[in-house]
Design a protein around this motif. Structure first.
Motif, PDB file in Angstrom:
ATOM      1  N   ASP A  20      -2.185   6.685 -12.510  1.00  0.00           N
ATOM      2  CA  ASP A  20      -3.227   5.761 -12.956  1.00  0.00           C
ATOM      3  C   ASP A  20      -4.067   5.368 -11.741  1.00  0.00           C
ATOM      4  OD1 ASP A  20      -4.815   3.754 -13.982  1.00  0.00           O
ATOM      5  OD2 ASP A  20      -3.183   2.749 -15.050  1.00  0.00           O
ATOM      6  N   LEU A  21      -5.056   6.197 -11.418  1.00  0.00           N
ATOM      7  CA  LEU A  21      -5.860   5.960 -10.220  1.00  0.00           C
ATOM      8  C   LEU A  21      -6.729   4.710 -10.328  1.00  0.00           C
ATOM      9  CD1 LEU A  21      -6.900   9.543  -9.094  1.00  0.00           C
ATOM     10  CD2 LEU A  21      -5.425   7.926  -7.890  1.00  0.00           C
ATOM     11  N   ASP A  22      -7.183   4.352 -11.524  1.00  0.00           N
ATOM     12  CA  ASP A  22      -7.984   3.134 -11.656  1.00  0.00           C
ATOM     13  C   ASP A  22      -7.149   1.906 -11.285  1.00  0.00           C
ATOM     14  OD1 ASP A  22     -10.257   4.543 -12.459  1.00  0.00           O
ATOM     15  OD2 ASP A  22      -9.763   4.350 -14.596  1.00  0.00           O
ATOM     16  N   SER A  23      -5.938   1.820 -11.815  1.00  0.00           N
ATOM     17  CA  SER A  23      -5.055   0.696 -11.466  1.00  0.00           C
ATOM     18  C   SER A  23      -4.667   0.745  -9.998  1.00  0.00           C
ATOM     19  CB  SER A  23      -3.796   0.706 -12.336  1.00  0.00           C
ATOM     20  OG  SER A  23      -4.129   0.395 -13.670  1.00  0.00           O
ATOM     21  N   TYR A  24      -4.444   1.954  -9.471  1.00  0.00           N
ATOM     22  CA  TYR A  24      -4.109   2.102  -8.056  1.00  0.00           C
ATOM     23  C   TYR A  24      -5.237   1.559  -7.178  1.00  0.00           C
ATOM     24  CZ  TYR A  24      -2.945   4.281  -3.588  1.00  0.00           C
ATOM     25  OH  TYR A  24      -2.670   4.512  -2.266  1.00  0.00           O
ATOM     26  N   ARG A  25      -6.475   1.888  -7.515  1.00  0.00           N
ATOM     27  CA  ARG A  25      -7.610   1.396  -6.733  1.00  0.00           C
ATOM     28  C   ARG A  25      -7.701  -0.135  -6.803  1.00  0.00           C
ATOM     29  NH1 ARG A  25     -11.578   4.993  -5.216  1.00  0.00           N
ATOM     30  NH2 ARG A  25     -11.202   7.147  -5.809  1.00  0.00           N
ATOM     31  N   THR A  26      -7.475  -0.694  -7.978  1.00  0.00           N
ATOM     32  CA  THR A  26      -7.498  -2.153  -8.128  1.00  0.00           C
ATOM     33  C   THR A  26      -6.413  -2.796  -7.270  1.00  0.00           C
ATOM     34  OG1 THR A  26      -8.364  -1.977 -10.375  1.00  0.00           O
ATOM     35  CG2 THR A  26      -7.247  -4.045  -9.797  1.00  0.00           C
ATOM     36  N   TYR A  27      -5.209  -2.257  -7.363  1.00  0.00           N
ATOM     37  CA  TYR A  27      -4.078  -2.762  -6.578  1.00  0.00           C
ATOM     38  C   TYR A  27      -4.348  -2.613  -5.081  1.00  0.00           C
ATOM     39  CZ  TYR A  27       0.517  -2.606  -4.338  1.00  0.00           C
ATOM     40  OH  TYR A  27       1.567  -2.802  -3.499  1.00  0.00           O
ATOM     41  N   LEU A  28      -4.834  -1.437  -4.673  1.00  0.00           N
ATOM     42  CA  LEU A  28      -5.074  -1.182  -3.261  1.00  0.00           C
ATOM     43  C   LEU A  28      -6.202  -2.051  -2.718  1.00  0.00           C
ATOM     44  CD1 LEU A  28      -4.017   0.467  -0.918  1.00  0.00           C
ATOM     45  CD2 LEU A  28      -5.668   2.239  -1.502  1.00  0.00           C
ATOM     46  N   THR A  29      -7.199  -2.337  -3.531  1.00  0.00           N
ATOM     47  CA  THR A  29      -8.280  -3.238  -3.112  1.00  0.00           C
ATOM     48  C   THR A  29      -7.716  -4.604  -2.738  1.00  0.00           C
ATOM     49  OG1 THR A  29      -9.910  -2.066  -4.448  1.00  0.00           O
ATOM     50  CG2 THR A  29     -10.423  -4.356  -3.859  1.00  0.00           C
ATOM     51  N   ALA A  30      -6.757  -5.089  -3.536  1.00  0.00           N
ATOM     52  CA  ALA A  30      -6.106  -6.373  -3.225  1.00  0.00           C
ATOM     53  C   ALA A  30      -5.286  -6.270  -1.942  1.00  0.00           C
ATOM     54  CB  ALA A  30      -5.230  -6.822  -4.392  1.00  0.00           C
ATOM     55  N   GLN A  31      -4.617  -5.143  -1.727  1.00  0.00           N
ATOM     56  CA  GLN A  31      -3.836  -4.932  -0.502  1.00  0.00           C
ATOM     57  C   GLN A  31      -4.756  -4.932   0.714  1.00  0.00           C
ATOM     58  OE1 GLN A  31      -0.181  -3.904   0.048  1.00  0.00           O
ATOM     59  NE2 GLN A  31      -0.297  -5.366  -1.614  1.00  0.00           N
ATOM     60  N   VAL A  32      -5.853  -4.199   0.650  1.00  0.00           N
ATOM     61  CA  VAL A  32      -6.786  -4.094   1.773  1.00  0.00           C
ATOM     62  C   VAL A  32      -7.416  -5.456   2.072  1.00  0.00           C
ATOM     63  CG1 VAL A  32      -8.991  -3.062   2.499  1.00  0.00           C
ATOM     64  CG2 VAL A  32      -7.200  -1.619   1.499  1.00  0.00           C
ATOM     65  N   ASP A  65     -11.054   6.028   0.302  1.00  0.00           N
ATOM     66  CA  ASP A  65     -12.246   5.480  -0.337  1.00  0.00           C
ATOM     67  C   ASP A  65     -12.201   3.950  -0.372  1.00  0.00           C
ATOM     68  OD1 ASP A  65     -14.727   5.729  -1.860  1.00  0.00           O
ATOM     69  OD2 ASP A  65     -13.531   5.071  -3.578  1.00  0.00           O
ATOM     70  N   VAL A  66     -11.069   3.391  -0.790  1.00  0.00           N
ATOM     71  CA  VAL A  66     -10.944   1.930  -0.887  1.00  0.00           C
ATOM     72  C   VAL A  66     -10.995   1.285   0.500  1.00  0.00           C
ATOM     73  CG1 VAL A  66      -9.375   0.046  -1.509  1.00  0.00           C
ATOM     74  CG2 VAL A  66      -9.728   1.939  -3.101  1.00  0.00           C
ATOM     75  N   ALA A  67     -10.341   1.882   1.477  1.00  0.00           N
ATOM     76  CA  ALA A  67     -10.338   1.321   2.840  1.00  0.00           C
ATOM     77  C   ALA A  67     -11.740   1.358   3.439  1.00  0.00           C
ATOM     78  CB  ALA A  67      -9.355   2.077   3.720  1.00  0.00           C
ATOM     79  N   ASP A  68     -12.507   2.373   3.110  1.00  0.00           N
ATOM     80  CA  ASP A  68     -13.911   2.460   3.499  1.00  0.00           C
ATOM     81  C   ASP A  68     -14.142   2.193   4.990  1.00  0.00           C
ATOM     82  OD1 ASP A  68     -16.615   2.969   2.955  1.00  0.00           O
ATOM     83  OD2 ASP A  68     -17.037   0.844   2.548  1.00  0.00           O
ATOM     84  N   GLY A  69     -13.241   2.701   5.821  1.00  0.00           N
ATOM     85  CA  GLY A  69     -13.402   2.564   7.265  1.00  0.00           C
ATOM     86  C   GLY A  69     -13.014   1.216   7.840  1.00  0.00           C
ATOM     87  N   ARG A  70     -12.570   0.280   6.998  1.00  0.00           N
ATOM     88  CA  ARG A  70     -12.216  -1.063   7.475  1.00  0.00           C
ATOM     89  C   ARG A  70     -10.881  -1.103   8.191  1.00  0.00           C
ATOM     90  NH1 ARG A  70     -12.940  -4.073   1.947  1.00  0.00           N
ATOM     91  NH2 ARG A  70     -12.289  -2.014   1.284  1.00  0.00           N
ATOM     92  N   LEU A  71     -10.015  -0.132   7.932  1.00  0.00           N
ATOM     93  CA  LEU A  71      -8.705  -0.064   8.567  1.00  0.00           C
ATOM     94  C   LEU A  71      -8.217   1.367   8.492  1.00  0.00           C
ATOM     95  CD1 LEU A  71      -5.929  -1.092   6.168  1.00  0.00           C
ATOM     96  CD2 LEU A  71      -8.275  -1.516   5.545  1.00  0.00           C
ATOM     97  N   PRO A  72      -7.273   1.735   9.349  1.00  0.00           N
ATOM     98  CA  PRO A  72      -6.763   3.104   9.322  1.00  0.00           C
ATOM     99  C   PRO A  72      -5.978   3.400   8.041  1.00  0.00           C
ATOM    100  CG  PRO A  72      -6.149   1.994  11.371  1.00  0.00           C
ATOM    101  CD  PRO A  72      -6.719   0.958  10.455  1.00  0.00           C
ATOM    102  N   VAL A  73      -6.134   4.614   7.552  1.00  0.00           N
ATOM    103  CA  VAL A  73      -5.315   5.139   6.458  1.00  0.00           C
ATOM    104  C   VAL A  73      -4.494   6.263   7.076  1.00  0.00           C
ATOM    105  CG1 VAL A  73      -5.292   6.305   4.221  1.00  0.00           C
ATOM    106  CG2 VAL A  73      -7.010   4.532   4.705  1.00  0.00           C
TER     107      VAL A  73
END
Length: 187
Positions: A20-32, A65-73
């Motif tokens: 579920d990539l949509d939920s993953y992106r939502t979750y990861l956005t909160a993590q970032v 994509d979610v990190a968008d250069g703000r932190l290392p992946v």
């Protein structure tokens, strides 16, 4: 990467076991948003062993994509090796507890470190050691309990038994209560 707690995000699945990539992106956005030192997608708590190559690539690409250069992946063999040495997965479901642990260790606040270890970390590790696979299963159950969109674990993992879930309910609450007490004491 030394700037904060490292994030080992959970991978989101639907009830049918599909990614579920949509939920993953939502979750990861909160993590970032909690400003971890780096993100390690699809590692131990990300259920690396349950992902096929296309899913692994999609999870890593979504993290970039979610990190968008703000932190290392950090991904690949190096990341998976680092994840398996016992790095806590607390950031995946309670970043505020992980941050309190990191800050207390960094600042030499031995009283806070001791309380967090005794009342949160050790009970979580003892619960984790009750069954194989609980390192991921418990973290995912705790994340779902907090309303995070991570879905179920994927076979061969299974959700914790009801008695262990009942025990799990108390541990994050104890950690969050400690975070509140530490913040009040140091404010």
């Amino acid at each position: 990467m030394a700037g904060g707690v490292l994030s080992f995000p959970l991978t989101s699945f639907r009830d049918d076991g599909s990614l579920d990539l949509d939920s993953y992106r939502t979750y990861l956005t909160a993590q970032v948003a909690t400003a971890p030192g780096a993100v390690f997608p699809a590692c131990g708590t990300g259920e690396f062993s349950a992902l096929d190559e296309d899913e692994y690539r999609a999870v890593v690409e979504a993290a970039v994509d979610v990190a968008d250069g703000r932190l290392p992946v950090v991904a690949g063999i190096q990341a998976r090796a680092y994840a398996t040495v016992g790095v806590p997965a607390v950031h995946a479901f309670a970043p505020e507890i992980a941050d309190a642990c990191f800050t207390a260790l960094r600042d030499g606040d031995n009283a806070a470190v001791s309380k967090l270890l005794c009342d949160f970390c050790i009970p979580l590790v003892e619960l984790r050691d009750r069954a194989p696979g609980y390192a991921v299963c418990l973290v995912k159950a705790a994340a779902r309990r907090r309303g995070l969109p991570v879905g179920p674990v994927r076979a061969p993992l299974t959700d914790p038994c009801p008695a262990d879930l009942a025990d799990l309910e108390q541990i994050p609450d104890a950690g969050l209560n400690l975070v509140g007490a530490i913040r009040r004491r140091t404010a």
